[in-house]
Design an enzyme around this catalytic site. Structure first.
Site, PDB file in Angstrom:
ATOM      1  N   GLY A   3      -8.759  -8.414   2.140  1.00 44.61           N
ATOM      2  CA  GLY A   3      -7.378  -7.985   1.892  1.00 44.61           C
ATOM      3  C   GLY A   3      -6.355  -8.828   2.626  1.00 44.61           C
ATOM      4  O   GLY A   3      -5.302  -8.328   3.015  1.00 44.61           O
ATOM      5  N   SER A   6      -2.460 -10.382   0.365  1.00 46.97           N
ATOM      6  CA  SER A   6      -1.236  -9.696  -0.071  1.00 46.97           C
ATOM      7  C   SER A   6      -0.804  -8.687   0.987  1.00 46.97           C
ATOM      8  O   SER A   6      -1.598  -8.300   1.852  1.00 46.97           O
ATOM      9  CB  SER A   6      -1.546  -8.974  -1.404  1.00 46.97           C
ATOM     10  OG  SER A   6      -0.530  -8.076  -1.752  1.00 46.97           O
ATOM     11  N   GLY A   7       0.459  -8.295   0.935  1.00 45.49           N
ATOM     12  CA  GLY A   7       0.968  -7.185   1.735  1.00 45.49           C
ATOM     13  C   GLY A   7       0.710  -7.304   3.232  1.00 45.49           C
ATOM     14  O   GLY A   7       0.884  -8.368   3.845  1.00 45.49           O
ATOM     15  N   ILE A   8       0.284  -6.201   3.824  1.00 44.75           N
ATOM     16  CA  ILE A   8       0.077  -6.114   5.277  1.00 44.75           C
ATOM     17  C   ILE A   8      -0.978  -7.133   5.739  1.00 44.75           C
ATOM     18  O   ILE A   8      -0.835  -7.776   6.780  1.00 44.75           O
ATOM     19  CB  ILE A   8      -0.369  -4.669   5.640  1.00 44.75           C
ATOM     20  CG1 ILE A   8       0.757  -3.682   5.298  1.00 44.75           C
ATOM     21  CG2 ILE A   8      -0.774  -4.566   7.103  1.00 44.75           C
ATOM     22  CD1 ILE A   8       0.307  -2.231   5.173  1.00 44.75           C
ATOM     23  N   GLY A   9      -2.034  -7.283   4.936  1.00 46.75           N
ATOM     24  CA  GLY A   9      -3.116  -8.207   5.303  1.00 46.75           C
ATOM     25  C   GLY A   9      -2.658  -9.651   5.318  1.00 46.75           C
ATOM     26  O   GLY A   9      -3.051 -10.428   6.200  1.00 46.75           O
ATOM     27  N   SER A 123      -5.597   5.174   6.333  1.00 47.07           N
ATOM     28  CA  SER A 123      -4.246   5.668   6.033  1.00 47.07           C
ATOM     29  C   SER A 123      -4.103   7.060   6.620  1.00 47.07           C
ATOM     30  O   SER A 123      -5.080   7.817   6.693  1.00 47.07           O
ATOM     31  CB  SER A 123      -4.054   5.728   4.520  1.00 47.07           C
ATOM     32  OG  SER A 123      -2.897   6.481   4.214  1.00 47.07           O
ATOM     33  N   TYR A 165      -8.045   8.245  -3.350  1.00 42.23           N
ATOM     34  CA  TYR A 165      -7.635   7.249  -2.348  1.00 42.23           C
ATOM     35  C   TYR A 165      -7.681   7.869  -0.950  1.00 42.23           C
ATOM     36  O   TYR A 165      -8.239   7.280  -0.019  1.00 42.23           O
ATOM     37  CB  TYR A 165      -6.223   6.753  -2.682  1.00 42.23           C
ATOM     38  CG  TYR A 165      -5.607   5.868  -1.624  1.00 42.23           C
ATOM     39  CD1 TYR A 165      -6.028   4.543  -1.446  1.00 42.23           C
ATOM     40  CD2 TYR A 165      -4.594   6.346  -0.790  1.00 42.23           C
ATOM     41  CE1 TYR A 165      -5.455   3.735  -0.464  1.00 42.23           C
ATOM     42  CE2 TYR A 165      -4.019   5.549   0.185  1.00 42.23           C
ATOM     43  CZ  TYR A 165      -4.456   4.243   0.349  1.00 42.23           C
ATOM     44  OH  TYR A 165      -3.887   3.449   1.323  1.00 42.23           O
TER      45      TYR A 165
HETATM   46  N1  LIG Z   1       1.268   0.191   1.882  1.00 39.48           N
HETATM   47  C1  LIG Z   1       1.092   1.373   2.435  1.00 39.48           C
HETATM   48  O1  LIG Z   1       1.978   2.258   2.390  1.00 39.48           O
HETATM   49  C2  LIG Z   1      -0.180   1.675   3.177  1.00 39.48           C
HETATM   50  C3  LIG Z   1      -0.231   2.829   3.992  1.00 39.48           C
HETATM   51  C4  LIG Z   1      -1.419   3.126   4.663  1.00 39.48           C
HETATM   52  C5  LIG Z   1      -2.516   2.301   4.519  1.00 39.48           C
HETATM   53  N2  LIG Z   1      -2.435   1.188   3.728  1.00 39.48           N
HETATM   54  C6  LIG Z   1      -3.624   0.349   3.644  1.00 39.48           C
HETATM   55  O2  LIG Z   1      -3.266  -0.969   4.053  1.00 39.48           O
HETATM   56  C7  LIG Z   1      -4.182  -1.918   3.465  1.00 39.48           C
HETATM   57  C8  LIG Z   1      -3.411  -3.052   2.853  1.00 39.48           C
HETATM   58  O3  LIG Z   1      -2.706  -2.555   1.712  1.00 39.48           O
HETATM   59  P1  LIG Z   1      -1.277  -3.097   1.259  1.00 39.48           P
HETATM   60  O4  LIG Z   1      -0.366  -1.925   1.264  1.00 39.48           O
HETATM   61  O5  LIG Z   1      -0.917  -4.302   2.014  1.00 39.48           O
HETATM   62  O6  LIG Z   1      -1.568  -3.397  -0.289  1.00 39.48           O
HETATM   63  P2  LIG Z   1      -1.717  -4.757  -1.123  1.00 39.48           P
HETATM   64  O7  LIG Z   1      -0.499  -5.614  -0.936  1.00 39.48           O
HETATM   65  O8  LIG Z   1      -2.035  -4.327  -2.502  1.00 39.48           O
HETATM   66  O9  LIG Z   1      -2.967  -5.476  -0.457  1.00 39.48           O
HETATM   67  C9  LIG Z   1      -4.267  -5.053  -0.783  1.00 39.48           C
HETATM   68  C10 LIG Z   1      -5.256  -6.168  -0.515  1.00 39.48           C
HETATM   69  O10 LIG Z   1      -6.557  -5.711  -0.921  1.00 39.48           O
HETATM   70  C11 LIG Z   1      -7.121  -6.701  -1.796  1.00 39.48           C
HETATM   71  N3  LIG Z   1      -8.021  -6.111  -2.785  1.00 39.48           N
HETATM   72  C12 LIG Z   1      -7.802  -5.060  -3.604  1.00 39.48           C
HETATM   73  N4  LIG Z   1      -8.836  -4.894  -4.435  1.00 39.48           N
HETATM   74  C13 LIG Z   1      -9.736  -5.878  -4.144  1.00 39.48           C
HETATM   75  C14 LIG Z   1     -11.007  -6.245  -4.674  1.00 39.48           C
HETATM   76  N5  LIG Z   1     -11.580  -5.593  -5.696  1.00 39.48           N
HETATM   77  N6  LIG Z   1     -11.650  -7.306  -4.128  1.00 39.48           N
HETATM   78  C15 LIG Z   1     -11.090  -8.008  -3.108  1.00 39.48           C
HETATM   79  N7  LIG Z   1      -9.877  -7.708  -2.567  1.00 39.48           N
HETATM   80  C16 LIG Z   1      -9.216  -6.663  -3.101  1.00 39.48           C
HETATM   81  C17 LIG Z   1      -5.912  -7.321  -2.477  1.00 39.48           C
HETATM   82  O11 LIG Z   1      -6.293  -8.564  -3.061  1.00 39.48           O
HETATM   83  P3  LIG Z   1      -5.459  -9.234  -4.278  1.00 39.48           P
HETATM   84  O12 LIG Z   1      -4.380 -10.055  -3.623  1.00 39.48           O
HETATM   85  O13 LIG Z   1      -6.483 -10.041  -4.971  1.00 39.48           O
HETATM   86  O14 LIG Z   1      -4.921  -8.129  -5.122  1.00 39.48           O
HETATM   87  C18 LIG Z   1      -4.953  -7.439  -1.312  1.00 39.48           C
HETATM   88  O15 LIG Z   1      -5.236  -8.567  -0.512  1.00 39.48           O
HETATM   89  C19 LIG Z   1      -5.022  -1.126   2.472  1.00 39.48           C
HETATM   90  O16 LIG Z   1      -6.271  -0.784   3.048  1.00 39.48           O
HETATM   91  C20 LIG Z   1      -4.206   0.139   2.249  1.00 39.48           C
HETATM   92  O17 LIG Z   1      -5.018   1.216   1.849  1.00 39.48           O
HETATM   93  C21 LIG Z   1      -1.302   0.856   3.069  1.00 39.48           C
END
Ligand SMILES: NC(=O)c1ccc[n+]([C@@H]2O[C@H](COP(=O)([O-])OP(=O)(O)OC[C@H]3O[C@@H](n4cnc5c(N)ncnc54)[C@H](OP(=O)(O)O)[C@@H]3O)[C@@H](O)[C@H]2O)c1
Length: 300
Positions: A3, A6-9, A123, A165
């Site tokens: 991860g 994109s996003g936080i990662g 989360s 989720y």
């Molecule tokens: N945003 C929030 O409000 C929030 C709150 C609490 C926890 N979180 C957690 O924070 C973490 C990061 O999420 P984010 O909000 O930054 O969302 P995000 O921008 O959608 O990032 C998600 C990451 O996971 C990867 N991913 C998803 N499905 C995948 C797959 N099948 N194989 C490989 N990689 C995959 C995505 O890769 P691609 O670039 O290829 O899509 C992306 O790098 C997640 O664990 C999420 O549950 C988020």
């Protein structure tokens, strides 16, 4: 790291690259790799919706043979409905958020260096106290793998995708707790953390939802932003990078690192996550699902 595209990662990956660490990121498809990563990280193919892809990724890391100082299991997603299945036949949200990461942790654990950090991004939605909309009801892996988010099957779950989720994120916390108690974790002085960045608008997390659902989620986010300081992508990324580098350490071995009003606190995990019998069952049944032995030694 998973991860990191994109996003936080991605924000965390950029912070890590500035710290001049050797960073390996698993990404699905070359087209998914943002430019900063191409320049500063080793990017290997990884699709968490396929256990075979997870095994191939782990095999490449083993082939390099270097010890791992930090394993960041950050990828996450929300499926549009409970009918989506991975190539292995598991409900997609459960499989990608939990099962694939469980397998990766098990396969890469032997490479963890003494004092290494293991971070699973979870989360606050894992906890019914902080999730009034669609709290998880259970972490029964067999039921979750079949898309059964309720305690019985007498009705359809109208909040199914969001509850799936939340339940998968509960599995992340329980996996962290089980692994932290393992013999390997204590023998190698590992620091295991379940990290909650808190609600963070502006990422791709809700991208799979129906446009109408995305609209509702945006409205909820906007309304919530009036009375609460929501997190920022860079703020979440910088804490995640700090945890990975060890510059942010857990006080007294606490496991749950949570950003609340953008500040990092270390609260107790949910009552559901403290169910030892269910935690052992999750570990055991997840092992069977990914075709590994239970590894009693790993469980401690
Ligand atoms: N945003 C929030 O409000 C929030 C709150 C609490 C926890 N979180 C957690 O924070 C973490 C990061 O999420 P984010 O909000 O930054 O969302 P995000 O921008 O959608 O990032 C998600 C990451 O996971 C990867 N991913 C998803 N499905 C995948 C797959 N099948 N194989 C490989 N990689 C995959 C995505 O890769 P691609 O670039 O290829 O899509 C992306 O790098 C997640 O664990 C999420 O549950 C988020």
């Amino acid at each position: 790291m998973t991860g990191g595209t994109s996003g936080i990662g991605l924000a965390a990956a950029q912070a890590l690259m500035q710290s001049r660490v050797l960073l390996t990121v698993g990404a699905r498809g070359a087209g998914h790799v943002p430019r900063p990563l191409e320049a500063g990280a080793v990017v290997l193919p990884l699709d968490l919706a396929s256990l075979e892809s997870v095994r191939a990724f782990a095999a490449e890391i083993h082939a390099k043979g270097s010890p791992i100082d930090a394993l960041v299991l950050n990828a996450g997603m929300q499926a549009r409905d409970l009918d989506q299945r991975t190539i292995d036949g598991f409900e997609t949200t459960f499989a990608v958020n939990h099962l694939a990461h469980y397998l990766l942790l098990r396969l890469l654990a032997p490479l963890l260096a003494d004092g290494a950090r293991v971070i699973l991004t979870t989360s606050n939605l894992h906890d019914p106290r902080t999730n009034a909309v669609a709290p998880p009801y259970h972490a029964d892996p067999t039921r979750l793998a079949a898309g059964q988010t309720l305690l019985d099957d007498s009705r359809r779950d109208t909040m199914g995708p969001l509850r799936a989720y939340a339940a998968a994120k509960l599995c992340n916390v329980m996996t962290a707790m089980a692994f932290a108690q393992s013999e390997l974790a204590s023998a190698r002085h590992l620091q295991v953390i379940a990290f909650n960045p808190g609600f963070t608008p502006g990422t791709g997390l809700t991208r799979n939802h129906h446009p109408a659902m995305r609209f509702v989620l945006r409205l909820v986010a906007r309304a919530q932003g009036i009375w609460r300081r929501q997190n920022t992508v860079s703020g979440g990324g910088s804490i995640l990078a700090g945890l990975a580098l060890g510059s942010i350490a857990s006080p007294n071995g606490k496991i749950y690192a949570s950003q609340v009003n953008r500040e990092l606190v270390w609260p107790a995990v949910s009552d559901l996550a403290r169910d030892d019998a269910m935690t052992r069952r999750l570990w055991k049944e997840s092992a069977a699902m990914v075709g590994l032995p239970i590894d009693e030694a790993g469980l401690g």
